[in-house]
Design a protein around this motif. Sequence first.
Motif, PDB file in Angstrom:
ATOM      1  N   ALA A  56       0.869  -1.315   0.047  1.00 37.45           N
ATOM      2  CA  ALA A  56       0.072  -0.091  -0.002  1.00 37.45           C
ATOM      3  C   ALA A  56       0.969   1.426   0.114  1.00 37.45           C
ATOM      4  O   ALA A  56       0.372   2.367   0.495  1.00 37.45           O
ATOM      5  CB  ALA A  56      -0.975  -0.139   1.281  1.00 37.45           C
ATOM      6  N   LYS A  57       2.122   1.146  -0.525  1.00 40.93           N
ATOM      7  CA  LYS A  57       3.055   2.140  -0.695  1.00 40.93           C
ATOM      8  C   LYS A  57       2.585   3.501  -1.094  1.00 40.93           C
ATOM      9  O   LYS A  57       2.410   4.600  -0.616  1.00 40.93           O
ATOM     10  CB  LYS A  57       4.316   1.769  -1.429  1.00 40.93           C
ATOM     11  N   ASP A  58       1.695   3.273  -2.360  1.00 40.96           N
ATOM     12  CA  ASP A  58       1.182   4.582  -3.272  1.00 40.96           C
ATOM     13  C   ASP A  58       0.093   5.251  -2.255  1.00 40.96           C
ATOM     14  O   ASP A  58      -0.205   6.362  -2.223  1.00 40.96           O
ATOM     15  CB  ASP A  58       0.548   4.008  -4.369  1.00 40.96           C
ATOM     16  N   ASP A  59      -0.813   4.188  -1.577  1.00 41.97           N
ATOM     17  CA  ASP A  59      -1.951   4.826  -0.849  1.00 41.97           C
ATOM     18  C   ASP A  59      -1.359   5.616   0.426  1.00 41.97           C
ATOM     19  O   ASP A  59      -1.950   6.571   0.825  1.00 41.97           O
ATOM     20  CB  ASP A  59      -2.729   3.574  -0.342  1.00 41.97           C
ATOM     21  N   VAL A  60      -0.290   5.160   1.254  1.00 41.97           N
ATOM     22  CA  VAL A  60       0.176   5.579   2.113  1.00 41.97           C
ATOM     23  C   VAL A  60       0.633   7.065   1.751  1.00 41.97           C
ATOM     24  O   VAL A  60       0.407   8.191   2.335  1.00 41.97           O
ATOM     25  CB  VAL A  60       1.474   5.098   2.865  1.00 41.97           C
ATOM     26  N   GLN A  61       1.315   7.109   0.451  1.00 43.60           N
ATOM     27  CA  GLN A  61       1.896   8.615   0.204  1.00 43.60           C
ATOM     28  C   GLN A  61       0.742   9.519  -0.364  1.00 43.60           C
ATOM     29  O   GLN A  61       0.787  10.630   0.038  1.00 43.60           O
ATOM     30  CB  GLN A  61       2.715   8.087  -1.190  1.00 43.60           C
ATOM     31  N   THR A  62      -0.340   8.979  -0.951  1.00 49.56           N
ATOM     32  CA  THR A  62      -1.526   9.866  -0.995  1.00 49.56           C
ATOM     33  C   THR A  62      -1.943  10.304   0.078  1.00 49.56           C
ATOM     34  O   THR A  62      -2.253  11.410   0.072  1.00 49.56           O
ATOM     35  CB  THR A  62      -2.603   8.730  -1.773  1.00 49.56           C
ATOM     36  N   LEU A  63      -2.222   9.529   1.108  1.00 51.38           N
ATOM     37  CA  LEU A  63      -2.683   9.864   2.599  1.00 51.38           C
ATOM     38  C   LEU A  63      -1.993  10.873   3.118  1.00 51.38           C
ATOM     39  O   LEU A  63      -2.532  11.923   3.566  1.00 51.38           O
ATOM     40  CB  LEU A  63      -2.972   8.794   3.282  1.00 51.38           C
ATOM     41  N   LEU A  64      -0.641  10.686   3.046  1.00 50.79           N
ATOM     42  CA  LEU A  64       0.226  11.636   3.849  1.00 50.79           C
ATOM     43  C   LEU A  64       0.319  13.115   2.927  1.00 50.79           C
ATOM     44  O   LEU A  64       0.345  14.119   3.717  1.00 50.79           O
ATOM     45  CB  LEU A  64       1.773  11.057   3.723  1.00 50.79           C
ATOM     46  N   ARG A  65       0.357  13.022   1.603  1.00 55.31           N
ATOM     47  CA  ARG A  65       0.178  14.144   0.966  1.00 55.31           C
ATOM     48  C   ARG A  65      -1.224  15.082   1.044  1.00 55.31           C
ATOM     49  O   ARG A  65      -1.044  16.304   1.362  1.00 55.31           O
ATOM     50  CB  ARG A  65       0.115  13.923  -0.430  1.00 55.31           C
ATOM     51  N   VAL A  66      -2.393  14.447   1.208  1.00 54.27           N
ATOM     52  CA  VAL A  66      -3.703  15.041   1.562  1.00 54.27           C
ATOM     53  C   VAL A  66      -3.597  15.620   2.863  1.00 54.27           C
ATOM     54  O   VAL A  66      -4.227  16.690   3.179  1.00 54.27           O
ATOM     55  CB  VAL A  66      -4.699  14.000   1.439  1.00 54.27           C
ATOM     56  N   ILE A  67      -2.853  15.035   3.826  1.00 54.82           N
ATOM     57  CA  ILE A  67      -2.617  15.731   5.245  1.00 54.82           C
ATOM     58  C   ILE A  67      -1.875  16.993   5.056  1.00 54.82           C
ATOM     59  O   ILE A  67      -2.156  17.715   5.731  1.00 54.82           O
ATOM     60  CB  ILE A  67      -2.072  14.623   6.303  1.00 54.82           C
ATOM     61  N   GLU A 115       6.966  13.120   6.705  1.00 55.19           N
ATOM     62  CA  GLU A 115       7.758  14.050   5.924  1.00 55.19           C
ATOM     63  C   GLU A 115       8.628  13.511   4.873  1.00 55.19           C
ATOM     64  O   GLU A 115       8.627  13.420   3.447  1.00 55.19           O
ATOM     65  CB  GLU A 115       8.358  15.337   6.333  1.00 55.19           C
ATOM     66  N   GLU A 116       9.580  12.527   5.360  1.00 50.00           N
ATOM     67  CA  GLU A 116      10.594  11.590   4.717  1.00 50.00           C
ATOM     68  C   GLU A 116       9.833  10.836   3.612  1.00 50.00           C
ATOM     69  O   GLU A 116      10.250  10.473   2.426  1.00 50.00           O
ATOM     70  CB  GLU A 116      11.630  10.940   5.460  1.00 50.00           C
ATOM     71  N   PHE A 117       8.899  10.020   4.018  1.00 45.89           N
ATOM     72  CA  PHE A 117       8.118   9.084   3.086  1.00 45.89           C
ATOM     73  C   PHE A 117       7.812   9.753   2.049  1.00 45.89           C
ATOM     74  O   PHE A 117       7.652   8.989   0.940  1.00 45.89           O
ATOM     75  CB  PHE A 117       7.042   8.424   4.086  1.00 45.89           C
ATOM     76  N   ILE A 118       7.083  10.928   2.339  1.00 41.71           N
ATOM     77  CA  ILE A 118       6.288  11.523   0.965  1.00 41.71           C
ATOM     78  C   ILE A 118       7.456  11.690  -0.129  1.00 41.71           C
ATOM     79  O   ILE A 118       7.255  11.391  -1.311  1.00 41.71           O
ATOM     80  CB  ILE A 118       5.595  12.946   1.342  1.00 41.71           C
ATOM     81  N   GLU A 119       8.773  12.163   0.212  1.00 44.48           N
ATOM     82  CA  GLU A 119       9.673  12.251  -0.858  1.00 44.48           C
ATOM     83  C   GLU A 119      10.365  10.950  -1.128  1.00 44.48           C
ATOM     84  O   GLU A 119      10.697  10.596  -2.362  1.00 44.48           O
ATOM     85  CB  GLU A 119      10.816  13.078  -0.111  1.00 44.48           C
ATOM     86  N   ASN A 120      10.627  10.127  -0.457  1.00 43.55           N
ATOM     87  CA  ASN A 120      10.997   8.736  -0.790  1.00 43.55           C
ATOM     88  C   ASN A 120      10.297   7.534  -0.085  1.00 43.55           C
ATOM     89  O   ASN A 120      10.609   7.070   0.745  1.00 43.55           O
ATOM     90  CB  ASN A 120      12.542   8.633  -0.168  1.00 43.55           C
TER      91      ASN A 120
END
Length: 727
Positions: free
Chosen positions: A409-420, A496-501
């Motif tokens: 679910a890597k992509d979904d986590v990135q989407t979630l964090l970006r929306v936050i 924050e780091e997860f959004i970038e990498n």
Amino acid sequence: MDLYNPLKKFFGFTKFKGLQEEVIKSIVNGDNTFVIMPTGGGKSLCYQLPALMQEGTAIVVSPLIALMKNQVDAIRGISENNGVAHVLNSSLNKTEIAQVKDDINNGITKLLYVAPESLIKEEYVTFLRTQKISFVAIDEAHCISEWGHDFRPEYRNLKHIIKAIDNVPVICLTATATEKVQEDILKTLGISDANRFKASFNRANLFYEVRPKTKEVEKDIIRFVKQRIGKSGIIYCLSRKKVEEIAQILQVNGIKAVPYHAGLDAKTRVKHQDMFLMEDCDVVVATIAFGMGIDKPDVRYVIHHDIPKSLESYYQETGRAGRDDGEGYCLAFYAYKDIEKLEKFMASKPVAEQEIGHALLQEVVGYAETSMNRRKYLLHYFGEEFDEKNGEGADMDDNSRNPKKKHEAKDDVQTLLRVIKDTLQKYKAKEVVNTLIGKENALLTSHKTHLQPFFGIGKDKSASYWMALIRQVLVINLIKKEIEQYGVVKLTKAGEEFIENPTSFMMTEDHEYNEENDNSIITNSKSAGGAADEKLVKLLKDLRKKVATRQGVPPFAVFQDPSIDDMALKYPINLEELSKVHGVGEGKARKFGKDFVKLISDYVEENEILRPDDLIVKSTGVNSGLKLFIIQNTDKKLPLDDIAKSKGLEMNELIKEMEVIIFSGTKINIDYALDDILDEDQQEEIHEYFMESESDDIQEALDEFDGDYDEDELRLMRIKFINEVAN
């Protein structure tokens, strides 16, 4: 220093459990001692034995009247003099107080149980100052610490009271192991020099399971309890109202259950607790007010209808199961909305307290939602590492037996964090989910969120999917909940780091639970001895209940289950033989034994039982030395091949010797050997055949099964069958 003779004399045990021996040596040497031992680890023996061995009286400070009463009953059970142990608290009248003082004066009383409130009384302090005090034991010592889950302010004054009575060693005992609590206890009591003993917190006989809490939760509980009729269990609920509801539902469904909570008057609480201890009811439905005082070794399951406020409480409460090392099933029902309810209760508290509360709750959520080995998660919380491959009890949880499905679910986590991040980290979890699925409401509209390009970016997934993802991301600390602005979700540095990498994130899917899933239910009872005579066990248990009622003590204070099983294995017919039974010392044999040895003696005569001690004398055609050798080595569960080889026998010759033993009425338990050869269904099939067949002729059995089993398998199953059915 010989501790083994007193251990055998007073308690009937031949060996110590865990750290008991080192702890007792420390106390007998007069050292301050600090003991951290899980519930059920045998804490009370650590101060009971040295108190019985030493000159003078030991003072035991304990928080609950019920707990004291239980322990006093148990100690009186191993001595001929009731004065050996006393309670000193508000429940006594003047005459009873005078009796207690008399017994202490005369050196009869070895253990004096007091509540901290009673110890403050000037008249008691003055009296105790004139007596020989061996040491002071403080049970449930976490009550001293404001970081403990059961803080009691009156406990914090104990240091001064002890000093006022006498300068004696102090022993503290607790089942709470977080560093903060430990340091606080030692500091408050001024015993930083204490010898420290910390036992492993692994209770290998407990099975942990967490199920999603649905509208069917009551049905689930009834089904679970009905599968265990006659076994003792505790069901914990957070509110009094829920306690009453569940107790009623169980009663209506034919289950003997009673409620227990602080809203009931003291008399009713005591009555319900006694019913549970005396086995007049099977289930207590309770708030957390119930339990610290319960020293019942054979609680077979603990159910949490509501998830507790901390892992500390959860560990304490589940720890009340299986204290005799037998089966213990810990089942918790979990729904995230229960956590939200608990968070709401906290909102009115001071910020510092909220902070502690939220941190503790987050641990509970992590435990409930984790897909890793639950035992590993729990022990990690208590600062203990656990090997989930080979550790003791490694497969004793639902996640190990029943691994949850996961997906990337890597992509979904990135989407979630970006929306936050894009919503400026100002929303609670619910609004974040509404933004993801594109559901408008007044709050989102007022912030113009509904006009943003990312609004509805996750609408291909359900709201519950995103909520579950938020909780799993919270557990691994990519986001955190803000304390000041109640419940608002913020990114952490790791987030924050997860959004970038972005890196791999395996999201756990919920278990699908259904009725069939109940086959994960385990029986793992060590107390069900080698091959105890079940009929005699029942008669002995009935007698135990009568004796217990007559003496006004719980049945286990007379004899525990392992002792009853051992009696039904050894058939002791006089008091000397009875005192050699597991868990029965001389004192207990003298106090309770007369009725038991009479029953066993009559039983042995009526049923023409060949008792173990007679084996050497009464030979039935087999060389009696060989007979004893076979019985002893099958008891030790040695492979049958090894037993045969060591006596130079072929396998069919060994089977023949075992048949002679078994047909002469002596039990041999070869279940362990059969389990390696035949599975459960095969054993059941052969067992049913012998049950229904008119003859036990092996040739007939071979014909009936037409090559499915060979001769050795059928002969071994016939031994098991005769062992179970005829002997």
